[in-house]
Motif scaffolding. Structure first.
Motif, PDB file in Angstrom:
ATOM      1  N   GLU A   1       0.828  -1.214   0.000  1.00 22.05           N
ATOM      2  CA  GLU A   1       0.000   0.000   0.000  1.00 22.05           C
ATOM      3  C   GLU A   1       0.858   1.258   0.000  1.00 22.05           C
ATOM      4  N   GLN A   2       1.853   1.303   0.895  1.00 19.02           N
ATOM      5  CA  GLN A   2       2.711   2.476   0.985  1.00 19.02           C
ATOM      6  C   GLN A   2       3.551   2.663  -0.281  1.00 19.02           C
ATOM      7  N   LEU A   3       3.999   1.556  -0.864  1.00 18.87           N
ATOM      8  CA  LEU A   3       4.792   1.632  -2.097  1.00 18.87           C
ATOM      9  C   LEU A   3       3.968   2.252  -3.220  1.00 18.87           C
ATOM     10  N   CYS A   4       2.722   1.798  -3.380  1.00 17.71           N
ATOM     11  CA  CYS A   4       1.852   2.343  -4.432  1.00 17.71           C
ATOM     12  C   CYS A   4       1.550   3.815  -4.181  1.00 17.71           C
ATOM     13  N   ASN A   5       1.221   4.152  -2.940  1.00 16.60           N
ATOM     14  CA  ASN A   5       0.864   5.535  -2.618  1.00 16.60           C
ATOM     15  C   ASN A   5       2.018   6.492  -2.888  1.00 16.60           C
ATOM     16  N   HIS A   6       3.212   6.109  -2.466  1.00 13.50           N
ATOM     17  CA  HIS A   6       4.348   7.012  -2.635  1.00 13.50           C
ATOM     18  C   HIS A   6       4.836   7.030  -4.087  1.00 13.50           C
ATOM     19  N   TYR A   7       4.667   5.942  -4.806  1.00 13.19           N
ATOM     20  CA  TYR A   7       4.977   5.970  -6.242  1.00 13.19           C
ATOM     21  C   TYR A   7       4.061   6.964  -6.939  1.00 13.19           C
ATOM     22  N   ILE A   8       2.759   6.901  -6.614  1.00  8.47           N
ATOM     23  CA  ILE A   8       1.796   7.844  -7.189  1.00  8.47           C
ATOM     24  C   ILE A   8       2.172   9.272  -6.818  1.00  8.47           C
ATOM     25  N   ALA A   9       2.471   9.484  -5.522  1.00  5.18           N
ATOM     26  CA  ALA A   9       2.755  10.843  -5.041  1.00  5.18           C
ATOM     27  C   ALA A   9       3.950  11.458  -5.748  1.00  5.18           C
ATOM     28  N   PHE A  10       5.070  10.755  -5.762  1.00  5.55           N
ATOM     29  CA  PHE A  10       6.287  11.345  -6.317  1.00  5.55           C
ATOM     30  C   PHE A  10       6.247  11.416  -7.840  1.00  5.55           C
ATOM     31  N   LYS A  11       5.539  10.479  -8.479  1.00  6.35           N
ATOM     32  CA  LYS A  11       5.362  10.560  -9.930  1.00  6.35           C
ATOM     33  C   LYS A  11       4.521  11.782 -10.273  1.00  6.35           C
ATOM     34  N   LEU A  12       3.462  12.010  -9.497  1.00  4.32           N
ATOM     35  CA  LEU A  12       2.600  13.162  -9.749  1.00  4.32           C
ATOM     36  C   LEU A  12       3.306  14.478  -9.429  1.00  4.32           C
ATOM     37  N   LEU A  13       4.142  14.499  -8.398  1.00 12.55           N
ATOM     38  CA  LEU A  13       4.892  15.722  -8.086  1.00 12.55           C
ATOM     39  C   LEU A  13       5.791  16.112  -9.259  1.00 12.55           C
ATOM     40  N   ALA A  14       6.393  15.110  -9.881  1.00 14.18           N
ATOM     41  CA  ALA A  14       7.226  15.392 -11.052  1.00 14.18           C
ATOM     42  C   ALA A  14       6.377  15.947 -12.190  1.00 14.18           C
ATOM     43  N   LEU A  15       5.197  15.350 -12.404  1.00 12.88           N
ATOM     44  CA  LEU A  15       4.308  15.824 -13.468  1.00 12.88           C
ATOM     45  C   LEU A  15       3.806  17.237 -13.179  1.00 12.88           C
ATOM     46  N   ILE A  16       3.500  17.516 -11.903  1.00 11.71           N
ATOM     47  CA  ILE A  16       3.001  18.848 -11.528  1.00 11.71           C
ATOM     48  C   ILE A  16       4.094  19.889 -11.714  1.00 11.71           C
ATOM     49  N   ARG A  17       5.312  19.557 -11.309  1.00 15.53           N
ATOM     50  CA  ARG A  17       6.422  20.504 -11.507  1.00 15.53           C
ATOM     51  C   ARG A  17       6.614  20.798 -12.998  1.00 15.53           C
ATOM     52  N   GLU A  18       6.470  19.769 -13.819  1.00 16.34           N
ATOM     53  CA  GLU A  18       6.589  19.974 -15.263  1.00 16.34           C
ATOM     54  C   GLU A  18       5.497  20.934 -15.742  1.00 16.34           C
ATOM     55  N   GLN A  19       4.278  20.757 -15.239  1.00 20.69           N
ATOM     56  CA  GLN A  19       3.181  21.644 -15.630  1.00 20.69           C
ATOM     57  C   GLN A  19       3.402  23.065 -15.117  1.00 20.69           C
ATOM     58  N   VAL A  20       3.964  23.184 -13.906  1.00 17.59           N
ATOM     59  CA  VAL A  20       4.240  24.508 -13.345  1.00 17.59           C
ATOM     60  C   VAL A  20       5.251  25.257 -14.207  1.00 17.59           C
ATOM     61  N   PHE A  21       6.317  24.557 -14.626  1.00 13.74           N
ATOM     62  CA  PHE A  21       7.323  25.211 -15.461  1.00 13.74           C
ATOM     63  C   PHE A  21       6.760  25.551 -16.839  1.00 13.74           C
ATOM     64  N   LYS A  22       5.879  24.707 -17.352  1.00 12.77           N
ATOM     65  CA  LYS A  22       5.214  25.035 -18.624  1.00 12.77           C
ATOM     66  C   LYS A  22       4.342  26.278 -18.455  1.00 12.77           C
ATOM     67  N   ALA A  23       3.670  26.370 -17.304  1.00 13.90           N
ATOM     68  CA  ALA A  23       2.831  27.550 -17.037  1.00 13.90           C
ATOM     69  C   ALA A  23       3.687  28.802 -16.939  1.00 13.90           C
TER      70      ALA A  23
END
Length: 553
Positions: free
Chosen positions: A82-104
């Motif tokens: 459970e923790q592995l899946c949750n943190h994989y989702i979290a850190f993968k999404l943080l990378a995607l969000i940072r990419e979107q922030v820099f695009k913005a």
């Protein structure tokens, strides 16, 4: 800052999980299974006690203890998954969000970023994005896990007796729903105020670091430190209030759990004494409830911390959803350069005060055009409109008889070379700073551009030559050296239209003469727009226009 409801913020943040939906569902399944296994370790112990006391139960003492041991052995694997899946989702999404922030940021630059605190933006990109890890790793799946687990445990206890199941439902709703909602509403404004104060402190610290020399020179250290302490104390007091509320929430939740266990014991005992359920029912119902609070207590503790996260999410959504002054254009036929025509152009920076008022200007090919005028008369604004950083309110700006609002953005940037009054240098080598103008430039092309800008000999005198780092914001170089590197970029970019805003303001008369001679010589076959206060700079201009109060003469 745009105000959004917590539900709207959560919905928009949830939408980002879509690419990782499989891992989210897997985390929920593993979490529900893990918590049920943990509860049934205790429940199987209850069945073992009931069997040992020779009450009629469906398992023997040995079987119950064996199942409890098996459950204890596999509980860790489910928790880890459970923790592995949750943190994989979290850190993968943080990378995607940072990419979107820099695009913005790229989309909003430069018009919408002027006037914004750089420290505040740094706080948003770093601390605010990091806070979303709480939402993605410790909020989404825990909520779904608590819902699935609570439904199962309520059903299990209701099989013993309906009233016991109803009590379980009420307790779980109160601790897992009502308390988090109460805490969230109580700390809503606190969370937003905290994130705003954190951004302001970050901006003030960055500003203080950049102005350290001036602060020391004018003995302003005490005042800067006093203001920093004031903002730090404000941030600390806001955090203290949120921590106090979090502590009170934990205390109330713990008290409610004790009261709930006692209420279950009283109700189950009453049913046992009346002969409605057996002793095994009393024991199992009590043990099942007392071991079922793990998922819902996690929700109760989310309230105060989640407001901080929602406030960070709101700031990020503000940036992602902010509309740019100009949109990127693509898919149009390529345009080659011939001439520039500005017709009846009017412009203002979102105010009633006009910066440009019915400006007409024609820039013929292969000419050096000078523009002079007082500060604030609209000279620099005119160049930015040619770059399409802003769009004119009325009138038109045309290149090769094509409105620049219909020219592909990349095509327009290829046609123009723009040098501002302040040359920004990155914390890189001189060569890499110059390659911004042409990423595939060869060393010989870079050297040729620097010779034209009268900076080549100086670079060779440095210990590492073109591989010399320039420091943050080019702090190891003088203003004149930075400006000549800016000119070298223009020469390296080699666009047919040069837009130069005070290109010699930081140069002495000797270097100014060298640069102007180079512009005159190397600018053959190019259209050059030269904005300057210096009459000496404008001597190479074939035509000089004067701007005053937004008008051209």
């Amino acid at each position: 800052m745009k105000k959004r409801s917590d539900f709207k913020i959560a919905f928009k943040l949830l939408f980002l999980v879509k690419p990782l939906l499989f891992f989210m569902l897997l985390a929920v399944i593993l979490g529900i299974a893990g918590h049920l296994i943990a509860s049934f370790i205790t429940i199987m112990g209850g069945y073992a006690i009931a069997a040992l006391l020779q009450f009629p139960v469906f398992v023997s003492v040995t079987t119950a203890l064996l199942l409890a041991g098996v459950f204890a052995g596999i509980r860790g694997f489910f928790r880890y998954g459970e923790q592995l899946c949750n943190h994989y989702i979290a850190f993968k999404l943080l990378a995607l969000i940072r990419e979107q922030v820099f695009k913005a940021l790229r989309r909003l630059c430069p018009a919408k970023l002027e006037g914004k605190d750089k420290g505040n933006l740094i706080s948003l990109i770093t601390a605010d994005v990091e806070l979303l890890e709480v939402f993605y790793a410790h909020t989404i799946s825990p909520v779904l896990i608590a819902l699935g687990y609570s439904l199962f445990i309520c059903f299990f206890i209701s099989r013993i007796h309906f009233s016991l199941g109803l009590l379980t439902v009420m307790v779980h709703l109160f601790i897992g729903v009502l308390i988090p909602l109460w805490v969230a509403s109580s700390t809503k404004n606190e969370g937003r105020a905290y994130r705003t104060a954190a951004g302001q402190l970050s901006a003030y610290v960055l500003e203080s670091l950049r102005g350290l020399s001036e602060t020391i020179q004018y003995h302003n250290s005490a005042e800067r430190l006093k203001e920093m302490d004031r903002q730090g104390a404000l941030l600390s007091s806001q955090e203290k209030r949120m921590k106090q509320l979090s502590g009170r929430t934990l205390s109330v939740s713990s008290l409610l759990i004790l009261i709930s266990d006692f209420a279950m014991l009283l109700l189950a005992s009453q049913l046992y004494l009346s002969g409605t359920i057996g002793f095994d029912g009393l024991l199992i119902a009590f043990l099942a409830l007392s071991s079922s609070f793990g998922p819902v207590i996690s929700l109760a503790n989310l309230g105060s911390g989640l407001q901080n996260t929602f406030a960070a999410g709101n700031r990020i959504l503000d940036l992602l959803e902010e509309a740019p002054e100009t949109n990127e254009i693509a898919g149009q036929p390529a345009v080659s350069f011939s001439e520039v025509k500005i017709e009846a152009a009017c412009f203002s920076y979102c105010t009633d005060t006009a910066i440009l008022n019915s400006v007409d200007l024609e820039l013929p090919p292969n000419k050096v055009i000078g523009i002079t005028g007082k500060s604030g008369s609209g000279k620099s604004t005119l160049l930015r409109l040619l770059m399409r950083f802003w769009e004119v309110d009325s009138g038109s700006v045309k290149i090769s008889n094509t409105n620049i609002n219909t020219i592909n953005t990349s095509n327009l940037r290829d046609l123009e070379g723009f040098m501002t009054q302040e040359t920004h240098l990155f914390q890189e080598t001189i060569a890499n700073n110059l390659r911004i103008a042409k990423q595939d430039a060869t060393p010989s092309e870079i050297e040729a551009a620097c010779k034209k800008a009268s900076i080549h000999d100086f670079i060779l005198s440095l210990p590492q030559g073109y591989q010399t780092p320039v420091g943050e914001l080019g702090e190891t170089l003088s203003g004149g050296e930075r400006q000549r590197l800016g000119l070298a970029r223009i020469f390296l970019h080699d666009a047919p239209l040069f837009l130069l805003d005070e290109p010699t303001s930081n140069l002495d008369s000797l270097n100014e003469a060298i640069i102007l001679q180079s512009l005159k010589k190397e600018g053959a076959g190019k259209t050059i727009v030269l904005v300057s206060h210096r009459q000496s700079t404008l001597k190479i201009a074939e035509t000089i226009f004067s701007m005053e109060n937004g008008r051209m003469s």
